[in-house]
Design an enzyme around this catalytic site. Structure first.
Site, PDB file in Angstrom:
ATOM      1  N   LYS A 163       0.841  -1.193   0.000  1.00  0.00           N
ATOM      2  CA  LYS A 163       0.000   0.000   0.000  1.00  0.00           C
ATOM      3  C   LYS A 163       0.878   1.245   0.000  1.00  0.00           C
ATOM      4  CE  LYS A 163      -0.802   0.117   5.037  1.00  0.00           C
ATOM      5  NZ  LYS A 163      -1.776  -0.105   6.124  1.00  0.00           N
ATOM      6  N   HIS A 176      -7.199  11.086   4.595  1.00  0.00           N
ATOM      7  CA  HIS A 176      -8.243  10.914   5.602  1.00  0.00           C
ATOM      8  C   HIS A 176      -9.098  12.172   5.689  1.00  0.00           C
ATOM      9  CE1 HIS A 176      -5.212   7.938   6.918  1.00  0.00           C
ATOM     10  NE2 HIS A 176      -6.253   7.262   7.365  1.00  0.00           N
ATOM     11  N   ASP A 247      -9.057   1.664  -0.553  1.00  0.00           N
ATOM     12  CA  ASP A 247      -8.862   2.220   0.784  1.00  0.00           C
ATOM     13  C   ASP A 247     -10.253   2.534   1.344  1.00  0.00           C
ATOM     14  OD1 ASP A 247      -7.588   3.147   3.053  1.00  0.00           O
ATOM     15  OD2 ASP A 247      -6.193   4.440   1.973  1.00  0.00           O
TER      16      ASP A 247
END
Length: 355
Positions: A163, A176, A247
């Protein structure tokens, strides 16, 4: 297929019902689900007992600030500390990273968890979400660590997940909380950020997790729901045959696709095999969004953990003590700017998800 999050230390009745949905392939655990080593072992056992089929139980246990299970587990140093060791003695640094991988995976497997989403093979170039989670800013150095880390995880009976494809480390934004755009051409990405992924794939990595980053010179949409990135570049050009994870769709950078159903549809239609829904409050809507879609949860059978020792056997293994002692000498990089990002969760908030 979906990987879902649950709220607490035990499985609630309505969460048991979620596990029976045809689209539910697994559960991801966070610090909010952890009270002790014994408690999390009981939780994983209850998850498997409640599920009508083999269930993939996952966690982010990278080390450093992204280590969901702490009390009773080895304190794993962040990956960035290996870079200084590599500059002095590459072979010794790689051997120690292999022990980091083996120790991390062995402890997670001994708890009854199948998969830790690791290793991070993004370049360490100042991204607020990645920070000291990356091995190095140098592609060839990260590639070398990617190979040995995959091997170490496999020794412990755990599949490896690279990742965040095709590379999250070269933009400053934390996905985020923010939209991230990397405006470099594909040629530049191939020469830099894709190098560690190529190495990890060649070493036998079992899965890849996508980045919520847009690369407009390559494709108009974020990589996680880009057919160009998944079907053409990752699958066709790079020959990857493993599992592709999105994700978390609860992260802010995923919101551009629309509501929960639109996000799930976009990722699956683009070629992702699994969509993580980390926030329990999103799970009912996500499961409803999967109605009418065919889900083959057994396609993840290759990611189920193999050959866990159990804690008593692991504690008796001299390799664990030796690895702990050796890893104590890894330099711990300064806390980075992302230390309070969604990657470091004590509970959960809307924009927080998989690290």
């Amino acid at each position: 297929m979906l990987i879902i999050g649950i709220a607490g230390h035990t499985l609630a009745p309505h969460e048991r019902e979620w596990l029976h949905h045809d689209a539910c392939a697994g559960v991801i655990l966070f610090a909010r689900n952890f009270a002790s080593r014994g408690q999390v072992a009981e939780l994983t056992a209850s998850l498997r007992e409640a599920a009508p089929r083999p269930l993939l139980v996952c966690v982010d246990q990278e080390g450093g600030r992204v280590q969901r299970f702490r009390d009773g587990y080895s304190a794993l140093p962040p990956l960035q500390g290996f870079d200084a060791l590599y500059r002095r003695d590459p072979a010794a640094a790689l051997a120690l990273a292999r022990e980091h991988a083996w120790l991390m995976a062995s402890e997670v497997r001994a708890t009854g968890v199948d998969l830790s989403f690791a290793p991070v093979v993004d370049l360490g170039r100042g991204n607020r979400a990645i920070g000291n989670r990356a091995f190095s800013p140098a592609p060839e150095v990260v590639a070398a660590f990617a190979r040995t880390y995959v091997e170490g995880m496999h020794e412990a009976g755990m599949a490896a997940t690279l990742k965040h494809f095709p590379g999250h480390g070269s933009v400053p934004e934390d996905t985020h909380y923010e939209v991230a755009v990397d405006d470099r051409p594909l040629e530049a990405l191939r020469a830099l950020d894709l190098v560690p992924f190529e190495a990890g794939i060649a070493a036998g990595a079992d899965a890849v997790m996508m980045a919520h980053v847009t690369y407009p010179q390559v494709a108009p949409e974020p990589a996680g729901y880009s057919p160009r990135w998944i079907k053409e570049i990752l699958r066709q050009d790079m020959g990857f045959r493993g599992v592709v994870f999105a994700d978390d769709i609860g992260m802010a950078a995923a919101f551009g696709a629309g509501g929960v159903k639109a996000r799930i549809d976009a990722h699956l239609d683009a070629g992702c095999d699994v969509v993580p829904v980390c926030h329990p409050d999103l799970v009912p809507e996500a499961l409803a969004a999967m109605e009418g879609r065919r889900s083959d949860t057994m396609a993840l059978a290759g990611l189920l953990g193999r050959g866990a020792l159990g804690w008593d056997a692991l504690l008796a293994d001299a390799r664990r003590d030796a690895a702990q002692a050796r890893l104590a000498g890894v330099p711990v990089a300064d806390a980075d700017a992302a230390a309070t990002s969604g990657a470091n969760d004590a509970g959960y908030v809307r924009v927080e998800g998989i690290a």
